[in-house]
Design an enzyme around this catalytic site. Structure first.
Site, PDB file in Angstrom:
ATOM      1  N   CYS A 148      -3.448   6.438   8.221  1.00  0.00           N
ATOM      2  CA  CYS A 148      -3.912   5.053   8.081  1.00  0.00           C
ATOM      3  C   CYS A 148      -2.841   4.069   8.541  1.00  0.00           C
ATOM      4  O   CYS A 148      -1.679   4.429   8.710  1.00  0.00           O
ATOM      5  CB  CYS A 148      -4.263   4.741   6.627  1.00  0.00           C
ATOM      6  SG  CYS A 148      -5.741   5.569   6.028  1.00  0.00           S
ATOM      7  N   HIS A 177      -5.922  -2.252   5.243  1.00  0.00           N
ATOM      8  CA  HIS A 177      -5.552  -0.829   5.165  1.00  0.00           C
ATOM      9  C   HIS A 177      -6.578  -0.080   6.020  1.00  0.00           C
ATOM     10  O   HIS A 177      -7.647   0.306   5.539  1.00  0.00           O
ATOM     11  CB  HIS A 177      -5.592  -0.392   3.701  1.00  0.00           C
ATOM     12  CG  HIS A 177      -5.151   1.015   3.452  1.00  0.00           C
ATOM     13  ND1 HIS A 177      -4.599   1.403   2.262  1.00  0.00           N
ATOM     14  CD2 HIS A 177      -5.180   2.126   4.215  1.00  0.00           C
ATOM     15  CE1 HIS A 177      -4.310   2.703   2.305  1.00  0.00           C
ATOM     16  NE2 HIS A 177      -4.667   3.161   3.479  1.00  0.00           N
ATOM     17  N   THR A 182       0.857  -1.176   0.000  1.00  0.00           N
ATOM     18  CA  THR A 182       0.000   0.000   0.000  1.00  0.00           C
ATOM     19  C   THR A 182       0.899   1.233   0.000  1.00  0.00           C
ATOM     20  O   THR A 182       1.931   1.261   0.658  1.00  0.00           O
ATOM     21  CB  THR A 182      -1.009  -0.039   1.173  1.00  0.00           C
ATOM     22  OG1 THR A 182      -1.891   1.060   1.030  1.00  0.00           O
ATOM     23  CG2 THR A 182      -0.333   0.025   2.519  1.00  0.00           C
TER      24      THR A 182
END
Lengths: 203, 168
Positions: free
Chosen positions: B36, B53, B30
């Protein structure tokens, strides 16, 4: 969101960014072009890539309004454009190139640019809506585009799977060698949209 | 960075709020994480890993169930479910986590501006509640991160601008 509400938000961003563009123009002594604002409703997972490579280095100046219409206001540009903007400002101020704390001065110049640009945007909105919309002291971040957008997007994650924002690109038409591409983003918190619609008379 | 011979299915992007599993030699990645978190649970013996995520610490009670990866409190049970369906043994499952930065140093009364820290705390509490050991972490701070999990070495590579790459 109805087409009328979308148009009203576009109009609002257009006025705000118009003022932001003249503020920027005054700062660097150059003409600034403004594109038509885009009202975007995006799925959360596509927000970062919508604005470019999520890993691309950007500079973002963020200020928050907590009153009436809680929103984040962001002036975002590619890192090299931020350096260019800082250089333009330092040049006008005749800051010597060999000054020891030049980088530090460049950084506060960017914060100041953000303060002036975002302040102009928000006070134009306040004038139009006839409310006082104070902004927080801006914070500057230099990092990956995706990481910068995270916090704005997370706010939407609380209530749904789409994010809403208004984006208006700014350019310096006189710069022919490369195109400066800053953007002013208005990112209302989800509950602030109703507030905007109410104030705009399109609820 | 992809090399010429690499098949695209060997690297899988885990978008915001998504959750995917992988088996060797696949990678899960990611890009550009701010507040996050990339949480990976894995069982090396069963040769399975899954990444979530995570955007937020806690799901609202009326949350739609189709994106369990979005919230820490729903992502952990879903990751465990996915791993166990693929033959993992709960007693062997380990965790690695990266992310949760505070990108803007801004004075705000909105708790959402400090969401990174809340995400980290929620994940740690959730792992503890499920008895999953946290093997390694690179969390907090003010830098964005790109995270890749490699199922051949069971390691997590964390890249930042300016600080290079570290391996967890």
């Amino acid at each position: 969101m109805t087409p009328l509400q979308k148009d009203a938000m576009k109009e609002l961003a257009s006025i705000g960014t118009g003022h932001a563009a003249s503020a920027l123009s005054g700062l660097v002594g150059k003409h600034v072009n403004m594109a038509v604002p885009e009202v975007e409703q995006l799925n959360l997972e596509e927000v970062a890539s919508h604005f470019g490579d999520p890993e691309s280095p950007v500079c973002a100046i963020l200020s928050r309004c907590e009153k009436m219409v809680p929103s984040n206001l962001v002036f975002i540009m590619p890192e090299e454009d931020a350096r260019e903007l800082a250089e333009e400002m330092l040049g006008l101020l005749n800051v010597p190139l060999d000054l020891a704390n030049r980088a530090e001065i460049a950084e506060s110049a960017l914060a100041e640019a953000g303060n002036i640009i975002l302040g102009a945007f928000m006070s134009a909105l306040g004038d139009m809506l006839q409310v006082n919309l104070p902004l927080s002291v801006p914070a500057v971040a230099h990092d990956m585009l995706g990481a910068i957008m995270d916090i704005m997007i997370a706010i939407f994650g609380v209530s749904g799977d789409t994010a809403f924002l208004v984006s208006t690109p700014l350019t310096f038409p006189e710069n022919t060698d490369r195109i400066f591409s800053g953007k002013v983003l208005l990112v209302p918190d989800p509950q602030a949209l109703e507030g905007f619609f109410g104030l705009l008379g399109v609820a | 960075m992809k090399t010429a011979g690499e098949v695209s299915t060997q690297s899988r992007n885990v978008g915001m709020g998504d959750l995917h599993s992988a088996r060797p030699p696949e990678k899960l990645y990611t890009l550009g994480l701010g507040s996050c978190l990339a949480l990976v649970l894995y069982d090396t013996r069963a040769e399975i890993a899954a990444m979530a995520h995570i955007m937020l610490p806690k799901s609202p009670s009326d949350a739609k169930a189709e994106k369990p990866g979005k919230f820490a409190d729903t992502a952990i049970p879903k990751l465990l479910e996915v791993l166990e369906e693929s033959g993992a043994d709960r007693r062997r499952i380990r965790a690695k986590v990266a992310g949760g930065a505070k990108m803007f140093n801004i004075a705000s009364s909105s708790p959402l501006m400090a969401i990174g820290q809340q995400n980290i705390q929620a994940v740690k509490e959730g792992l503890k509640a499920h008895g999953i050991p946290l093997e390694a972490e690179d969390t907090g701070g003010s830098r964005g991160r790109s995270v890749t999990f490699d199922t051949t070495s069971w390691t997590m590579q964390v890249r930042t601008i300016g600080e290079g790459t570290k391996t967890l």
